[in-house]
Scaffold this active site. Structure first.
Site, PDB file in Angstrom:
ATOM      1  CB  CYS A 127      15.590  -7.702 -20.000  1.00  0.00           C
ATOM      2  SG  CYS A 127      16.783  -8.836 -19.269  1.00  0.00           S
ATOM      3  CB  CYS A 144      14.899 -10.024 -17.272  1.00  0.00           C
ATOM      4  SG  CYS A 144      16.168  -8.810 -16.961  1.00  0.00           S
TER       5      CYS A 144
END
Length: 156
Positions: free
Chosen positions: A71, A68
């Site tokens: 993230c 991600c």
């Protein structure tokens, strides 16, 4: 014809192996910028490490995935806040790929998703990377403040 197919297979395998080697070398080269107030938590220890602990100290849980992009932006920011706040809250990291039961339990549908726990309950939730002032606002809203020495007015 067989030589062309065999050559294509060899090239594909070689490319795959080189990419895998490059990715693992890149991951090893990434610095470990974990906060001392941060812990990786799995499904087996979640209730003890997050829910029970949140009765004494607020716990911010970062549901993330290695793949991600947002993230990777949020992770060092949250770790910086955890360090700056010097234990005023704890940061728990949950890898959703390894803990899908927690993802289902807390209805996590996008990464990153962050939940703040107090007294065993989720009291705040946000999804996606946030700017430092937004995270600071969420913490302040729930009575979590940085120590005076750490809150020198600069952005984390």
């Amino acid at each position: 014809m067989h030589v062309v197919i065999l050559t294509a297979i060899v090239v594909a395998v070689f490319t795959f192996l080189m990419l895998r080697r490059w990715r693992s070398a890149k991951q090893e080269a990434m610095p470990d910028n974990r906060s001392s107030y941060e812990a990786f938590v799995n499904a087996d220890e979640f209730d003890e490490m997050v829910l029970k602990t949140s009765h004494k100290t607020p716990v911010m849980v970062d549901f993330y995935a290695e793949w991600c992009g947002p993230c990777r932006v949020l992770t060092p920011l949250l770790a910086g806040f955890a360090d700056d706040y010097q234990g005023a809250f704890l940061l728990a990291k949950v890898d959703v790929d390894k803990n899908q039961q927690l993802m289902q339990r807390f209805d996590i549908r996008a990464m990153p998703t962050v939940l703040l726990f107090r007294d065993g309950e989720s009291v705040e939730r946000f999804t996606g990377a946030k700017l430092p002032h937004s995270i600071r606002y969420i913490l302040t809203k729930h009575g979590i403040h940085a120590p005076k020495a750490a809150s020198g007015g600069e952005d984390v």
